[in-house]
Design a protein around this motif. Sequence first.
Motif, PDB file in Angstrom:
ATOM      1  N   GLU A 264      -5.760   1.833   0.085  1.00 48.35           N
ATOM      2  CA  GLU A 264      -6.886   1.026   0.561  1.00 48.35           C
ATOM      3  C   GLU A 264      -8.224   1.714   0.294  1.00 48.35           C
ATOM      4  O   GLU A 264      -9.258   1.055   0.151  1.00 48.35           O
ATOM      5  CB  GLU A 264      -6.759   0.727   2.063  1.00 48.35           C
ATOM      6  CG  GLU A 264      -5.564  -0.138   2.424  1.00 48.35           C
ATOM      7  CD  GLU A 264      -4.372   0.687   2.877  1.00 48.35           C
ATOM      8  OE1 GLU A 264      -4.102   1.745   2.234  1.00 48.35           O
ATOM      9  OE2 GLU A 264      -3.708   0.286   3.849  1.00 48.35           O
TER      10      GLU A 264
ATOM     11  N   THR B 200      -5.938  -4.252  -2.294  1.00 44.35           N
ATOM     12  CA  THR B 200      -5.441  -5.100  -1.213  1.00 44.35           C
ATOM     13  C   THR B 200      -3.924  -5.189  -1.209  1.00 44.35           C
ATOM     14  O   THR B 200      -3.322  -5.576  -0.218  1.00 44.35           O
ATOM     15  CB  THR B 200      -6.035  -6.515  -1.317  1.00 44.35           C
ATOM     16  OG1 THR B 200      -5.671  -7.094  -2.576  1.00 44.35           O
ATOM     17  CG2 THR B 200      -7.558  -6.473  -1.217  1.00 44.35           C
TER      18      THR B 200
ATOM     19  N   ALA C  81       0.856  -1.188   0.000  1.00 46.96           N
ATOM     20  CA  ALA C  81       0.000   0.000   0.000  1.00 46.96           C
ATOM     21  C   ALA C  81       0.889   1.235   0.000  1.00 46.96           C
ATOM     22  O   ALA C  81       2.106   1.141   0.199  1.00 46.96           O
ATOM     23  CB  ALA C  81      -0.911   0.012   1.233  1.00 46.96           C
TER      24      ALA C  81
ATOM     25  N   ARG D 230      -5.298   6.893   1.169  1.00 45.56           N
ATOM     26  CA  ARG D 230      -4.521   5.652   1.183  1.00 45.56           C
ATOM     27  C   ARG D 230      -4.995   4.795   0.013  1.00 45.56           C
ATOM     28  O   ARG D 230      -6.150   4.900  -0.416  1.00 45.56           O
ATOM     29  CB  ARG D 230      -4.721   4.885   2.497  1.00 45.56           C
ATOM     30  CG  ARG D 230      -4.224   5.607   3.751  1.00 45.56           C
ATOM     31  CD  ARG D 230      -4.451   4.714   4.974  1.00 45.56           C
ATOM     32  NE  ARG D 230      -3.864   5.269   6.190  1.00 45.56           N
ATOM     33  CZ  ARG D 230      -4.498   6.062   7.044  1.00 45.56           C
ATOM     34  NH1 ARG D 230      -5.774   6.400   6.791  1.00 45.56           N
ATOM     35  NH2 ARG D 230      -3.893   6.506   8.119  1.00 45.56           N
TER      36      ARG D 230
END
Length: 534
Positions: A493, A498, A463, A491
Amino acid sequence: MVQKVALTFTALCCLLSRSLAAPTQRAPLNGHFLHLTDIHPDGFYLQGSEVVSSCHSLPNVTNTVDIPKPEGGYFGTPDSICDTPFSLVNATFDWIDKRLEPVDFVVWTGDNARHDSDNTHPRTQDEIDTLNTIIASKFLDTFGGESQDPTSGRARVPVVPSIGNNDVYPHNIMPAGPNPMLQTFSILWSEFIPAHQINTFRRGGYYSSEVVPNKIAVVALNTLYFYIHNAAVNGCTRGEDEPGAEEMDWLEAELDRLRDRGLLVYLTGHVPPEVKSYTPSCHKRYTKIALAYQDIIVGHIYGHANIDHFFLLSDRKIKKGSKAVEGRRGAKQSHFGMPGGHITEGEDEDEDEDEEQEQEMSYETMLDDGQHHVPTTLGLSTYLEALWDQYNDIPKQIDSSRYAIVQVAPSVIPTYNPTLRVYSYQTLSESDALGHKKKKKPSKKPNHYPPAANSTQFGYPLAYTQYWCNLTLANMDTDRDNAIEYEIEYRTEDYGLTHLGTDEWLTLAQQIEADKKLKSLYLERMVVQTANLA
């Protein structure tokens, strides 16, 4: 008062002497690394100056009735042609030092001098060298650990710099090495370049750094040898006596060596491998390498463009006349071409570069032929047409092994608002990440590419967190010492990713094309919450 800059031999020697004292101690790993790009400090920046002067001249008030409003903010001027005042440079490094979470290494992708955008203050070699010296000192002071302060108790953090097109004089131009430019950088960056790579760097301006021993390597490329605007070189055609060809040969050999040792690799540099920014032979070879080594290359990390986005590289042969190819070939409705690029039927590595040079460049036209750093409204909108074409061209049944994803980070310079990016990566062993289950053998692909690296491998990018500073608010804050605050913009996410593997980005690209609300959000983040150009 204008901050004067002058290079001294003492400053160079100071940096060198500090590098010789660098300890080998390393801090415990925490699974994060920092990416900073395009700082562009400007010692001539003046608070209250006119933007039209690149923030170098105060308003000439001759009419007391119609007094022009000062536009140059104390910490910089967002959404303008102005470069970065040292107030913002200093405050950014201070925030990183005091507020940012610990990182294991730093990727620093160049452009450490101001743009050559003001004819009344032309750039000089001495000024460029001095600005590069100042920024190198900032990285040493922030990440040098005990090499800078033996009483600090902090271990050093590896920093991996690469050369930007504005770090040289004249801008964009670097001849084959060895040359005086590379010699100067080899001194300034002696703390950062591994000793066994220094001769490679002096010859070509590229090197690799094992940032996590025996596990992760970062390759810093000299993208000026691939750059379409570097008139001193001529492509990457295999077998030719060109520095770009030599660099590509070195890259293949270095990746073979790292593959044999089982390391994962991040490829980094300043100018991204965008189809109209690289010469055709360089773009073709880069794409081939990206796909042929996808079992160890887990990231392509670049700067230069100042806009926050990702684009695709692919070998997929598309039929001529498709929407994407029409854009790439210079059709009127999308004359900037494909941001990344496909290998199209009939193309080969030795494609005539004269035809390419006659076509307009995507980033480079968007950025006013490399002279300035703020995209025009037309430039950004036409570039986006090509980007959307590329996203739209992804087939429903995706073979992700035929694609690579290039991450282009926004800048510290407030082209929009200043930013920095922190990646997180896998730190568990494969058995731990898989819950101690036996890993399945990857299925064979219908093409000749190796199976891609996967998210269970140590070093794989999981990430990133994008930080930004609201410069408008910071300029209004009377508490100068605490005005600069980098906060989380988003972010990965938040997009539902994932991990940062190719298949995740391809799916996101399709979703952006299909969902107007998501595309609007992506555009807001692309221009770091300024949104007026999108």
